[in-house]
Design an enzyme around this catalytic site. Structure first.
Site, mmCIF file in Angstrom:
data_model
loop_
_atom_site.group_PDB
_atom_site.id
_atom_site.type_symbol
_atom_site.label_atom_id
_atom_site.label_comp_id
_atom_site.label_asym_id
_atom_site.label_seq_id
_atom_site.Cartn_x
_atom_site.Cartn_y
_atom_site.Cartn_z
ATOM 1 C CG HIS A 127 -0.259 0.231 2.444
ATOM 2 N ND1 HIS A 127 0.268 -1.110 3.250
ATOM 3 C CD2 HIS A 127 0.204 1.135 3.189
ATOM 4 C CE1 HIS A 127 0.904 -0.632 4.568
ATOM 5 N NE2 HIS A 127 0.748 1.035 4.322
ATOM 6 C CG HIS B 155 -4.136 0.465 5.179
ATOM 7 N ND1 HIS B 155 -3.432 -0.558 5.553
ATOM 8 C CD2 HIS B 155 -3.006 1.461 5.283
ATOM 9 C CE1 HIS B 155 -2.234 -0.378 5.858
ATOM 10 N NE2 HIS B 155 -1.898 0.927 5.860
ATOM 11 C CG HIS C 184 4.562 4.853 4.329
ATOM 12 N ND1 HIS C 184 3.754 5.449 5.144
ATOM 13 C CD2 HIS C 184 4.024 3.615 4.311
ATOM 14 C CE1 HIS C 184 2.778 4.861 5.709
ATOM 15 N NE2 HIS C 184 2.737 3.665 5.008
ATOM 16 C CG HIS D 232 0.601 1.294 12.339
ATOM 17 N ND1 HIS D 232 1.244 2.702 12.481
ATOM 18 C CD2 HIS D 232 1.027 0.809 11.226
ATOM 19 C CE1 HIS D 232 2.065 2.554 11.636
ATOM 20 N NE2 HIS D 232 1.970 1.711 10.935
ATOM 21 C CE1 TYR E 14 5.416 3.958 7.832
ATOM 22 C CE2 TYR E 14 5.131 3.299 10.262
ATOM 23 C CZ TYR E 14 4.715 3.629 9.027
ATOM 24 O OH TYR E 14 3.340 3.508 8.819
ATOM 25 C CD GLU F 240 4.006 0.430 7.263
ATOM 26 O OE1 GLU F 240 3.250 0.580 6.275
ATOM 27 O OE2 GLU F 240 3.543 0.410 8.291
HETATM 28 FE FE LIG Z 1 1.814 1.903 5.961
#
Ligand SMILES: [Fe+2]
Length: 307
Positions: free
Chosen positions: A153, A199, A214, A246, A255, A265
């Protein structure tokens, strides 16, 4: 088959300042494979568990950042129907001819209200060294470096995230799985999915258009995140934050920056999303925990540094 329409993020074209340094970073450290080089100097890379020809395109330029992100759709007819639906909401849609990237069919292309360019395509050649399909071993060769499984992503920064949300949900049938809202109910961050991933793209509100935060690669598990951290220190790669987790999406993460300053990431885990799930909402007073669950605060660099 339940998954139709937009299937997944397929590729991202990144601008890098020095192509050879970038290739070394993405291949030797993150563990991608170089697939081919174009006569215009662009370099095409893929992760070991991806079937398609490439997922990362590197283009040497004077400034870092993202040129555009490509989403793969299920069939060619989808391109015309999505183009029509995007156009009906305002953005102009142009066509990119087949072959503009090696092995990729025709694309339809538009600029979202946040200033980011997105392309849709239905066809990409299968890679010669993609995952095995008969008595398939885990991989053809032991993965290198961080052993990235796939490009997963992007997180982007832009101004009109409400406009982008409208395009992604109303024209492209994405769902908003999770978001951050301020006390007035204004959307600060949107996490959008076209699949069962938490996501496939996320966008954070920011005063400038078209910024890149990112691109992310999936790793196997929490141990692999630790191994990535070892590589980051061993090779003095600029680290932003992590290993951590997260709250949003629940991914375990680290990261760091490529040699041009584009943030990368690598992550593992995260919840499975289904289209009937209720929207998960983080309020801005708890957003520190939402972004970094252990630290419960967001470092200045994470919010401020974009390309
Ligand atoms: Fe991410």
């Amino acid at each position: 088959m339940a998954m139709t329409g937009v299937l997944r993020p397929g590729f991202v074209q990144l601008r890098v300042l020095d192509i050879e340094e970038a290739v070394a970073h993405y291949c030797d450290r993150i563990g991608l494979h170089e697939v081919s080089r174009g006569s215009d100097g662009r370099v095409y890379l893929k992760a070991y568990d991806e079937f398609d020809h490439h997922s990362i395109v590197l283009r040497e330029a004077d400034s870092a950042g993202m040129d555009y992100m490509g989403f793969k759709v299920a069939c060619d007819e989808d391109l015309d129907s999505f183009a029509k639906r995007v156009k009906a909401l305002g953005p102009d849609v142009t066509e990119v001819p087949a072959g503009e990237q090696p092995g990729v069919g025709r694309r339809v292309s538009f600029v979202a209200p946040t200033g980011h360019r997105f392309d849709l395509y239905a066809d990409m050649e299968i890679a010669e060294n993609g995952p095995m399909t008969v008595n398939p071993d885990l991989w053809r060769e032991v993965p290198k470096g961080m052993a990235a499984i796939r490009f997963d992503h992007c997180l982007l920064y832009g101004d009109d995230i409400d406009g982008a949300l409208k395009i992604f949900t109303e024209a492209l049938d994405f769902k908003m799985a999770e978001c951050v809202k301020d006390p007035d109910g204004v959307l600060i961050a949107i996490f959008l999915t076209c699949s069962t991933k938490a996501h496939d793209i996320a966008i954070i509100r920011h005063e400038e258009k078209g910024k890149f935060h990112h691109c992310s690669f999936l790793l196997e598990d929490w141990n692999a995140i630790g191994h990535a951290a070892d590589i980051i220190t061993r090779y003095d790669i600029s680290r932003d934050i992590g290993p951590t987790r997260h709250g949003l999406t629940r991914g375990q993460t680290i990261y760091f920056f490529d040699p041009s300053g584009n943030r990368n990431e690598v992550f593992a885990g995260g919840y499975a999303y289904y289209p009937d799930n209720p929207l998960r909402v983080w309020k801005t007073d708890e957003v520190g925990k939402g972004i970094f669950y252990y630290e419960r605060e967001i470092p200045e660099s994470f919010m401020g540094v974009v390309t």
